[in-house]
Design an enzyme around this catalytic site. Sequence first.
Site, mmCIF file in Angstrom:
data_model
loop_
_atom_site.group_PDB
_atom_site.id
_atom_site.type_symbol
_atom_site.label_atom_id
_atom_site.label_comp_id
_atom_site.label_asym_id
_atom_site.label_seq_id
_atom_site.Cartn_x
_atom_site.Cartn_y
_atom_site.Cartn_z
ATOM 1 N N ARG A 32 0.644 5.189 -5.897
ATOM 2 C CA ARG A 32 1.366 6.080 -4.973
ATOM 3 C C ARG A 32 0.735 7.469 -4.880
ATOM 4 N NH1 ARG A 32 4.164 4.311 -9.221
ATOM 5 N NH2 ARG A 32 4.891 5.750 -10.830
ATOM 6 N N GLU A 75 9.646 5.526 -7.135
ATOM 7 C CA GLU A 75 8.869 4.710 -8.077
ATOM 8 C C GLU A 75 8.436 5.559 -9.281
ATOM 9 O OE1 GLU A 75 6.363 0.906 -6.988
ATOM 10 O OE2 GLU A 75 5.011 2.614 -6.928
HETATM 11 O O1 F6P Z 1 5.178 -1.983 -6.219
HETATM 12 C C1 F6P Z 1 4.381 -1.905 -7.341
HETATM 13 C C2 F6P Z 1 2.981 -1.484 -7.014
HETATM 14 O O2 F6P Z 1 2.230 -1.679 -8.169
HETATM 15 C C3 F6P Z 1 2.845 -0.040 -6.519
HETATM 16 O O3 F6P Z 1 2.886 0.872 -7.541
HETATM 17 C C4 F6P Z 1 1.553 -0.105 -5.802
HETATM 18 O O4 F6P Z 1 1.350 0.997 -4.965
HETATM 19 C C5 F6P Z 1 1.708 -1.415 -5.070
HETATM 20 O O5 F6P Z 1 2.397 -2.255 -5.967
HETATM 21 C C6 F6P Z 1 0.433 -2.062 -4.615
HETATM 22 O O6 F6P Z 1 -0.420 -2.318 -5.694
HETATM 23 P P1 F6P Z 1 -1.940 -2.647 -5.492
HETATM 24 O O7 F6P Z 1 -2.594 -1.458 -4.872
HETATM 25 O O8 F6P Z 1 -2.468 -2.924 -6.854
HETATM 26 O O9 F6P Z 1 -2.049 -3.836 -4.584
#
Ligand code: F6P
Length: 522
Positions: A261, A346
């Site tokens: 995030r 989050e």
């Molecule tokens: O929802 C959980 C999460 O890990 C977020 O913190 C993150 O932004 C999203 O999923 C996507 O994760 P990734 O970039 O690893 O696909």
Amino acid sequence: MMNPIWQRLQEQANNMQQQKIADLLKEPKRVEQYSFAVGDIYLDYSKNFIDQNVMASLLALADSVELTHAIKRLIAGEKVNITEDRPALHTALRRDLNKPLLVNQQDVMQNIGAQFDKMATIVDKLHAKRWLGATGKPITDVVNIGIGGSDLGPLMAVEALKHYQQSAVKMHFASNIDPVVISDLLKELNSETTLFIISSKSFSTPETLTNAQVAKNWLIAALGQSIENHLLAVTASPEKAQGFGVHSDNILTFEPWVGGRYSIWSTIGLPLAISIGMTHFKDFLKGASAMDEHFANAELAQNMPVILALLGIWYINFWQASTLAVLPYINTLQYLPDYLQQLDMESNGKQVTIHNQQTPYTTGPIVWGQVGTNGQHAFYQLLHQGTHFIPVDFIVAANSNSSLTEQHQQLIANCFAQAQALMQGRDDTKFAHEHMPGNKPSNILLLKKMTPFVLGQLLALYEHKVYVQGIIWQINSFDQPGVELGKKLADRLYQSIKNHQFDEQIDVSTQALIEKCREMSQ
Ligand code: F6P
């Protein structure tokens, strides 16, 4: 035992409840006292239930958790993300690339610079129509496949800065696993001229990988196996991206210590850079960097992220506010509330402290909102006359990206009018149902204009606000273990739905729902 400052603040809140914000505003020099600017953002926080004593107590609360030291630790790259044993170094991404920053005895700035150079090459090639697809045609459409931080930042920022667009390449976003998203999008696109960016820090997020696989199959069906120029990946797990079939030259990386995030500043910002060009993208980073400098160096009483954070703590912990409405009067900020939802909820949706204890107080608020004036004709009724206590952040710009100046003045007038109406209320009415209690607090963030620099400043402002609140609540703002269970269960239930087999760990209600789905889909 509860920190005595908390008790003092509760007493002050009880006393303040007898006050009217409109009366507080009559104090001499109130606005001068409770407003200041940082770069191109002016904050007016005079319409709050505060006075000098309250601010002194809130600042004492910040001192009691050694906030100044905590700010230094964040920016120096210390391991503030204790559960994952790593720093949260998003600020490094927007810092001067020539100033070394050591993490584990290694200068992290070199790789950041190298990745930005690679990003610039991609952007230049796309803009110059030199990035060609399998059949030799230039790319016209780029689809970002990602979710959460790998979607919301680019989506929000591309829209926010659409008036700074530098290229004719059209940007699309696919995040939801709902199959209509990717299938509808593919219907619009030409495989010969489409490039997919698979954005995933972990490169293991099911939604993203499922959509990416559909895109890949679609490309292969149309173009055969030579789809190399149609797939890019942005990830902290490059080996997984290669395993998926993305060519190593087409993989941009970022470090694991960039939280999802907080990743818009990294190569995850590629869709934004494609949209607005590298010069504007760098201005966006500069805006954030200016806010970082301010956050690191300004005294707490004149520190914008700290002030916003303390006002939030004041209402959440001492006035029982459970939500924060963010209401941008800038239409291109339409995805900002969604973005801030992930950033704040989050990060601070936690109930165990860094000392492994249950928090005896409420933590992160429910963040929500919508652009004004649309929201005025939807939910503002509840803000004005409902029973919930909802502090508001209004965001508005002094200058528009449109030349319709008078219409822009109407927009500004609406924003200021709502803040005034929330504060003043109305008691000159004939009937009780027309009475508006008023006395609702709000902040106004007045931006010079929606520019790349200002957007950078604004996002960094909220990032640091969230960090400060996490420090005061003594929680780790940089992990998200709560989202894991749902992911695991979804995986198991998918197998049950597909194979129609239940194990005893699936509860009876869920079993019945799966049966019903089967029945209804026949
Ligand atoms: O929802 C959980 C999460 O890990 C977020 O913190 C993150 O932004 C999203 O999923 C996507 O994760 P990734 O970039 O690893 O696909």
